[in-house]
Design an enzyme around this catalytic site. Structure first.
Site, PDB file in Angstrom:
ATOM      1  N   GLU A 288       0.825  -1.215   0.000  1.00 17.31           N
ATOM      2  CA  GLU A 288       0.000   0.000   0.000  1.00 17.31           C
ATOM      3  C   GLU A 288       0.857   1.262   0.000  1.00 17.31           C
ATOM      4  OE1 GLU A 288      -3.002   0.402   3.048  1.00 17.31           O
ATOM      5  OE2 GLU A 288      -4.331  -1.009   2.067  1.00 17.31           O
ATOM      6  N   HIS A 309       8.512 -26.707  -1.553  1.00 18.97           N
ATOM      7  CA  HIS A 309       7.932 -27.865  -2.241  1.00 18.97           C
ATOM      8  C   HIS A 309       6.795 -27.459  -3.161  1.00 18.97           C
ATOM      9  CE1 HIS A 309      10.235 -30.851   0.165  1.00 18.97           C
ATOM     10  NE2 HIS A 309      10.339 -29.783   0.951  1.00 18.97           N
ATOM     11  N   LYS A 423     -14.076  -0.384  -4.137  1.00 17.52           N
ATOM     12  CA  LYS A 423     -15.199  -0.029  -3.255  1.00 17.52           C
ATOM     13  C   LYS A 423     -16.261   0.728  -4.043  1.00 17.52           C
ATOM     14  CE  LYS A 423     -12.368   0.537   0.889  1.00 17.52           C
ATOM     15  NZ  LYS A 423     -11.841   1.506   1.822  1.00 17.52           N
TER      16      LYS A 423
HETATM   17  O1  PA5 Z   1      -3.883   0.969   5.681  1.00 19.80           O
HETATM   18  C1  PA5 Z   1      -5.035   1.353   5.513  1.00 19.80           C
HETATM   19  O2  PA5 Z   1      -5.320   2.537   5.547  1.00 19.80           O
HETATM   20  C2  PA5 Z   1      -6.149   0.368   5.240  1.00 19.80           C
HETATM   21  O3  PA5 Z   1      -5.715  -0.927   5.153  1.00 19.80           O
HETATM   22  C3  PA5 Z   1      -7.154   0.440   6.381  1.00 19.80           C
HETATM   23  O4  PA5 Z   1      -6.493   0.143   7.567  1.00 19.80           O
HETATM   24  C4  PA5 Z   1      -8.294  -0.533   6.169  1.00 19.80           C
HETATM   25  O5  PA5 Z   1      -8.909  -0.279   4.957  1.00 19.80           O
HETATM   26  C5  PA5 Z   1      -9.292  -0.405   7.300  1.00 19.80           C
HETATM   27  O6  PA5 Z   1      -9.765   0.900   7.394  1.00 19.80           O
HETATM   28  P1  PA5 Z   1     -10.574   1.384   8.656  1.00 19.80           P
HETATM   29  O7  PA5 Z   1      -9.714   1.257   9.832  1.00 19.80           O
HETATM   30  O8  PA5 Z   1     -10.914   2.798   8.346  1.00 19.80           O
HETATM   31  O9  PA5 Z   1     -11.812   0.507   8.754  1.00 19.80           O
END
Ligand code: PA5
Length: 450
Positions: A288, A309, A423
């Protein structure tokens, strides 16, 4: 202090010393940018000083909440996804007995389980089956408070808890970790009177394991969060300076030098199954943070020797676009010895009396040499043992290196604009209010009947 060791000599050869050295100024600048908050995404650097600045009062409160849940529950369900899930899961798995899931909960030692990290109805139905008639609590974690996966899981489990325990106990057994003031979860927590913890505004999800997001579930699982924070604080000091021997800077430079030499995929490797989820946490952190603007090393992981393996052939002989980062654990928690066998049908009597982990160690060395011979650069990270202090060090090491590496790459390591794309489509397909135009367009695109 036992610290982690970093060895890049089996990687620098592949990228070339010059390429690696040339990144020195960029790494030093990146370290200063993190320190002085002058780079991209500078509003999300709260994690940089988190270990040294976490108030003792907050740690004490987390420990008290954890103790309360431990004394009242057989199971504590942590609801969250992505950064609101993976850090706690990684640390708890790394510190737990491999088969802890199969041991019955004991008084004062609840099982910590996770939900809201997928949208599977079967998963939730199975979970309800497990929790039926059992004393359980909920830690619901969402920074935005609006993420679909945890929202669905929380709705279902909240109702179940109220039915089983009664409304008052359900309120007492629910803890919400969310934004200070915004979002649906904050509103609900205020209405219901849940105990709450704040996810700081300036800490993004994937950097939040050392906030209550990770600390509360880890404490509920019975682990020492003070040692975890202490390890992270040690690494905060070790990686603070823009000197060429900063280990986080070296790792960041090495991976960028390899990337520039055509090594586009990094495999995080362990030889210890307890580290499986640590790799999952690491993949989110780097994926990310760096995968944007058409750039970024693809972070992948394998568990050895298991995956030798299945993936071993590709790694040894496939397209030469990979490099490895191996996390090597020095001291196993226990020693298991191989017995002798009178018949020796399997031919392994030559190993009788030796420890299983000695065999594992030789597999690790043999694999490293084979992969280097096969054209795979190897970065080696040695840790003394799997304990809270070491994991704290490792977490902070990878976080700091990730920030440096993202800046060297030239991206904003602290945003994640690409995560929204699926989303938007999902909301349009589900007919979420406010998405009417997108619903029409997407239905037309996939040829769906109105
Ligand atoms: O790193 C990030 O920002 C995402 O992975 C969020 O942690 C994830 O989408 C969960 O979001 P939230 O804590 O707002 O539910």
């Amino acid at each position: 202090m036992k610290t982690i060791s970093l060895n890049i000599q089996d990687a620098v050869y592949f990228a070339g010393q010059e390429k690696f050295d040339a990144l020195r100024p960029a790494a030093a600048e990146a370290i200063s940018m993190l320190d002085e908050a002058t780079g991209k995404g500078s509003g999300f650097l709260g994690w940089v000083r988190l270990p040294s600045e976490t108030p003792d009062e907050l740690i004490g409160r987390i420990e008290a909440t954890a103790e309360r849940l431990r004394s009242e529950c057989e199971f504590v369900v942590c609801i969250g996804i992505g950064g609101s899930y993976l850090g706690a899961k990684a640390v708890i798995s790394a510190l737990s007995d491999n088969f802890s899931d199969f041991h019955a909960p004991e008084p004062g030692k609840p099982k910590v389980i996770f939900a809201g990290q997928n949208i599977s109805g079967e998963y939730l139905a199975d979970l309800r089956g497990l929790l039926k008639g059992r004393r359980f609590g909920i830690i619901v974690i969402s920074k935005s408070g609006t993420t679909t996966e945890p929202a669905i899981a929380f709705r279902i489990l909240k109702d179940m808890l109220a039915e089983q325990a009664g409304a008052d106990a359900a309120r007492r057994l629910t803890v919400a970790i969310t934004d200070r003031s915004k979002g649906a979860l904050r509103t609900l927590a205020t209405q219901e009177g849940y105990e709450t913890y704040v996810i700081p505004d300036n800490v993004g999800g994937r950097f939040s394991v050392l906030t209550p997001v990770g600390l509360l579930p880890i404490a509920v699982a019975g682990f020492d969060i003070r040692k975890l924070i202490g390890g992270a604080a040690d690494m905060q000091r070790t990686t603070a300076h823009p000197s060429p021997d900063n280990p986080a800077g070296i790792y960041a430079r090495m991976r960028n030098a390899l990337y520039a030499s055509g090594k586009k995929i990094e495999l995080l490797i362990n030889f210890n199954p307890r580290l499986h989820y640590f790799s999952e946490w690491w993949k989110q952190l780097y994926g990310e943070s760096e995968g944007k603007e058409g750039k970024g090393i693809f972070p992948a992981s394998v568990d050895f020797t298991t995956d030798l393996h299945s993936m071993g052939q590709w790694i040894q002989d496939g397209e030469r676009t990979i490099f490895e980062t191996v996390i090597s654990v020095g001291k196993p928690a226990v020693e298991e010895r191989i017995p002798s066998d009178a018949q020796n049908l399997d031919g392994i009597n030559y190993l009788a009396g030796r420890s299983v982990d000695e065999v594992n160690r030789m597999a690790e060395i043999g694999t490293r040499l084979a992969h280097i011979d096969g054209g795979v650069p190897v970065i080696h990270i040695g840790i003394h043992s799997l304990d809270e202090h070491t994991l704290g060090q490792l977490i902070y090491f990878f976080e700091r290196a990730c920030g440096i590496s993202g800046y060297i790459l030239g991206v904003n390591p602290f945003d994640q604009p690409g995560v929204e794309a699926y989303k938007k489509n999902m909301f349009a397909l589900l007919g979420k209010p406010g998405h009417e135009k997108e619903t029409e367009a997407i239905r037309e695109r996939i040829g769906a009947k109105q």
